[in-house]
Design a protein around this motif. Structure first.
Motif, PDB file in Angstrom:
ATOM      1  N   ALA A  24       0.832  -1.208   0.000  1.00 48.50           N
ATOM      2  CA  ALA A  24       0.000   0.000   0.000  1.00 48.50           C
ATOM      3  C   ALA A  24       0.867   1.259   0.000  1.00 48.50           C
ATOM      4  O   ALA A  24       0.599   2.210  -0.744  1.00 48.50           O
ATOM      5  CB  ALA A  24      -0.936  -0.002   1.196  1.00 48.50           C
ATOM      6  N   VAL A  25       1.912   1.273   0.813  1.00 47.38           N
ATOM      7  CA  VAL A  25       2.813   2.430   0.876  1.00 47.38           C
ATOM      8  C   VAL A  25       3.511   2.617  -0.476  1.00 47.38           C
ATOM      9  O   VAL A  25       3.556   3.731  -1.011  1.00 47.38           O
ATOM     10  CB  VAL A  25       3.844   2.256   2.020  1.00 47.38           C
ATOM     11  CG1 VAL A  25       4.965   3.279   1.910  1.00 47.38           C
ATOM     12  CG2 VAL A  25       3.160   2.362   3.370  1.00 47.38           C
ATOM     13  N   ALA A  28       1.036   3.962  -3.056  1.00 49.74           N
ATOM     14  CA  ALA A  28       0.708   5.373  -2.851  1.00 49.74           C
ATOM     15  C   ALA A  28       1.809   6.267  -3.417  1.00 49.74           C
ATOM     16  O   ALA A  28       1.528   7.241  -4.132  1.00 49.74           O
ATOM     17  CB  ALA A  28       0.493   5.663  -1.370  1.00 49.74           C
ATOM     18  N   ILE A  32       1.579   8.852  -6.699  1.00 50.69           N
ATOM     19  CA  ILE A  32       1.941  10.270  -6.569  1.00 50.69           C
ATOM     20  C   ILE A  32       3.012  10.632  -7.595  1.00 50.69           C
ATOM     21  O   ILE A  32       2.912  11.647  -8.287  1.00 50.69           O
ATOM     22  CB  ILE A  32       2.411  10.597  -5.139  1.00 50.69           C
ATOM     23  CG1 ILE A  32       1.236  10.507  -4.165  1.00 50.69           C
ATOM     24  CG2 ILE A  32       3.050  11.981  -5.073  1.00 50.69           C
ATOM     25  CD1 ILE A  32       1.617  10.591  -2.707  1.00 50.69           C
ATOM     26  N   VAL A  44      -3.724  16.318  -0.846  1.00 46.42           N
ATOM     27  CA  VAL A  44      -4.182  15.430   0.219  1.00 46.42           C
ATOM     28  C   VAL A  44      -4.737  16.329   1.325  1.00 46.42           C
ATOM     29  O   VAL A  44      -3.971  17.047   1.985  1.00 46.42           O
ATOM     30  CB  VAL A  44      -3.032  14.545   0.759  1.00 46.42           C
ATOM     31  CG1 VAL A  44      -3.531  13.610   1.838  1.00 46.42           C
ATOM     32  CG2 VAL A  44      -2.367  13.782  -0.379  1.00 46.42           C
TER      33      VAL A  44
END
Length: 91
Positions: A24-25, A28, A32, A44
């Motif tokens: 997930a990190v 993300a 970006i 954000v």
């Protein structure tokens, strides 16, 4: 905080395994970076916004020889903190 510590903190906050939190990190940050490369701005809420700034070509000097060199134009990622983040940092 390094990547491993960030992944561990995300895993603790979400109840995911460290492997899932790591995916997930990574996802993300990849999203970006891809958005910035496409010229988009990423906002954000309560954290901040990421954008791209153009740096013009300029003349510099080689510190060892002192000769003039041309530094090529480039793009630079910029981050602007949102009010929510600033409030968190300043108590």
């Amino acid at each position: 905080m390094n990547r491993a510590e960030l992944v561990a903190a995300v895993a603790d906050q979400t109840g995911q395994t460290k492997a899932d939190a790591g995916k997930a990190v990574d996802a993300a940050f990849t999203v970006i970076a891809q958005a910035l490369a496409a010229g988009d701005e990423v906002k954000v809420p309560n954290f901040g916004s990421f954008s791209v700034a153009d740096r013009a070509a300029r003349e510099g000097r080689n510190p060892q020889s002192g000769e003039k060199i041309t530094i090529a134009a480039s793009k630079q990622a910029k981050f602007s903190a949102a009010k929510g983040l600033k409030d968190t940092l300043n108590g």
